[in-house]
Design an enzyme around this catalytic site. Structure first.
Site, PDB file in Angstrom:
ATOM      1  N   TYR A  32       0.884  -1.170   0.000  1.00 29.06           N
ATOM      2  CA  TYR A  32       0.000   0.000   0.000  1.00 29.06           C
ATOM      3  C   TYR A  32       0.917   1.214   0.000  1.00 29.06           C
ATOM      4  O   TYR A  32       1.661   1.452   0.949  1.00 29.06           O
ATOM      5  CB  TYR A  32      -0.902  -0.026   1.227  1.00 29.06           C
ATOM      6  CG  TYR A  32      -1.761   1.209   1.441  1.00 29.06           C
ATOM      7  CD1 TYR A  32      -2.329   1.879   0.359  1.00 29.06           C
ATOM      8  CD2 TYR A  32      -2.028   1.691   2.723  1.00 29.06           C
ATOM      9  CE1 TYR A  32      -3.131   2.996   0.555  1.00 29.06           C
ATOM     10  CE2 TYR A  32      -2.825   2.801   2.927  1.00 29.06           C
ATOM     11  CZ  TYR A  32      -3.373   3.457   1.847  1.00 29.06           C
ATOM     12  OH  TYR A  32      -4.152   4.566   2.039  1.00 29.06           O
ATOM     13  N   ASN A  34       1.220   5.272  -0.589  1.00 33.37           N
ATOM     14  CA  ASN A  34       0.785   6.641  -0.815  1.00 33.37           C
ATOM     15  C   ASN A  34       2.008   7.391  -1.337  1.00 33.37           C
ATOM     16  O   ASN A  34       2.896   7.758  -0.572  1.00 33.37           O
ATOM     17  CB  ASN A  34       0.259   7.272   0.484  1.00 33.37           C
ATOM     18  CG  ASN A  34      -1.174   6.876   0.759  1.00 33.37           C
ATOM     19  OD1 ASN A  34      -2.063   7.174  -0.026  1.00 33.37           O
ATOM     20  ND2 ASN A  34      -1.392   6.181   1.869  1.00 33.37           N
ATOM     21  N   ARG A  77     -10.394   9.347  -8.645  1.00 39.22           N
ATOM     22  CA  ARG A  77     -11.398   9.519  -7.589  1.00 39.22           C
ATOM     23  C   ARG A  77     -11.256  10.888  -6.918  1.00 39.22           C
ATOM     24  O   ARG A  77     -10.218  11.546  -7.014  1.00 39.22           O
ATOM     25  CB  ARG A  77     -11.201   8.470  -6.472  1.00 39.22           C
ATOM     26  CG  ARG A  77     -10.802   7.075  -6.917  1.00 39.22           C
ATOM     27  CD  ARG A  77     -10.770   6.110  -5.735  1.00 39.22           C
ATOM     28  NE  ARG A  77      -9.900   6.510  -4.627  1.00 39.22           N
ATOM     29  CZ  ARG A  77      -8.669   6.022  -4.420  1.00 39.22           C
ATOM     30  NH1 ARG A  77      -8.163   5.101  -5.222  1.00 39.22           N
ATOM     31  NH2 ARG A  77      -7.969   6.434  -3.389  1.00 39.22           N
ATOM     32  N   ASP A  79     -11.401  11.527  -3.018  1.00 41.66           N
ATOM     33  CA  ASP A  79     -11.573  10.905  -1.703  1.00 41.66           C
ATOM     34  C   ASP A  79     -12.075  11.957  -0.727  1.00 41.66           C
ATOM     35  O   ASP A  79     -11.393  12.952  -0.470  1.00 41.66           O
ATOM     36  CB  ASP A  79     -10.248  10.300  -1.214  1.00 41.66           C
ATOM     37  CG  ASP A  79      -9.880   9.040  -1.999  1.00 41.66           C
ATOM     38  OD1 ASP A  79     -10.607   8.696  -2.956  1.00 41.66           O
ATOM     39  OD2 ASP A  79      -8.869   8.405  -1.656  1.00 41.66           O
ATOM     40  N   ASP A 109      -1.613   5.043  -4.446  1.00 45.70           N
ATOM     41  CA  ASP A 109      -2.379   6.274  -4.688  1.00 45.70           C
ATOM     42  C   ASP A 109      -1.451   7.441  -5.005  1.00 45.70           C
ATOM     43  O   ASP A 109      -0.489   7.707  -4.273  1.00 45.70           O
ATOM     44  CB  ASP A 109      -3.221   6.622  -3.454  1.00 45.70           C
ATOM     45  CG  ASP A 109      -4.548   5.890  -3.419  1.00 45.70           C
ATOM     46  OD1 ASP A 109      -4.918   5.244  -4.431  1.00 45.70           O
ATOM     47  OD2 ASP A 109      -5.239   5.969  -2.388  1.00 45.70           O
TER      48      ASP A 109
END
Lengths: 124, 124
Positions: A32, A34, A77, A79, A109
Site C-alpha cells: 500500500y 501513498n 477519484r 476521496d 495512490d
C-alpha cells in the site's frame, strides 16, 4: 469477480467503512503506497492506517473514471472524509494490481500532498 | 488505432520531442490538466507549455503500467527530463480520454508538486 469488479467492491467497502470486508480483498503481503508519503507492506499495516480513517464519521470516494487491462486497474477519484468541521477532499488516482487469487496485491495512490494539507488546514 | 495505442503513440512522440507529431494527436480544444498546478485549454496552449520541455535535451517517460477501458486510458509513468545538471524525475499517473475522432480530448496528470520541486532543487 474481474479485477475491475474487485477494485470497485474494495472502494465500496471502504465507503461503508467496513474494514473487515475491505481487508478480505487484500493479499496478506499487499503493498500500500501513498506515493508522496511512502509505502507500507502487509494487510495489518493497511488496517492500522485505515482504521481511524483520520477520524472521519463518513467516507465518500466517488470514482470519476476507471480503466482495467489484465490484472491492472486504475481509478480517478475524489476521496472525501467527513470530519467534525466539514468535508475534507483530495483528488486521487489509484493504481491496483489484482492477483490470480482475486486479491489486491498492490494499491498505490497518487495525489498532491500539499493540496491535502491545505484542504485539511482550511477546515480549521 | 485504439485509444490505448493512441496514448502510447503520443507518449512516444513526446519522448522523441517531436512536437508536430504529438500535437496532431490532440483535439483542437483538448484539456491539459496538471492537477496540482491547474488546467489549460487548447492545443496551442499545450504546445507552448511543452515546447521548451523545461530546457531538457532529452526526455524519457517510461510507462510502468497502462490500463484502458472504452475511451479512457490511464498510465503510470516516471517522467524523466535530462537537464544540464542531470536527470530530473517525477512519478506521474496520466488520465486520458480519446474521442471518436481518435484525438486526445483530455490529458490530466496527477503527481506530487513538492516532490517535483525538491527533485529539481537537488539537481542544483
Amino acid at each position: 469477480m474481474t479485477p475491475d469488479e474487485t477494485v470497485t467492491a474494495f472502494i465500496q467497502a471502504l465507503e461503508r467503512m467496513d474494514m473487515d470486508d475491505a481487508m478480505e480483498m487484500l493479499a496478506e503481503d499487499v503493498t500500500y503506497d501513498n506515493v508522496p508519503i511512502g509505502a507500507m507492506q502487509g494487510r495489518d499495516a493497511v488496517r492500522k492506517t485505515l482504521d481511524g480513517m483520520m477520524g472521519a464519521t463518513e467516507v465518500d470516494w466517488p470514482v470519476a473514471r476507471q480503466a482495467a487491462t489484465g490484472n491492472v486497474v486504475m481509478n480517478e477519484r475524489i476521496d472525501r472524509f467527513k470530519l467534525e468541521s466539514g468535508w475534507l477532499e483530495i483528488p486521487v488516482v489509484g493504481v491496483f494490481e489484482v492477483g490470480d487469487d482475486g486479491l489486491i496485491s498492490l494499491w498505490r495512490d497518487y495525489f498532491d500532498l500539499e493540496t491535502f494539507k491545505n484542504n485539511r488546514k482550511a477546515l480549521g
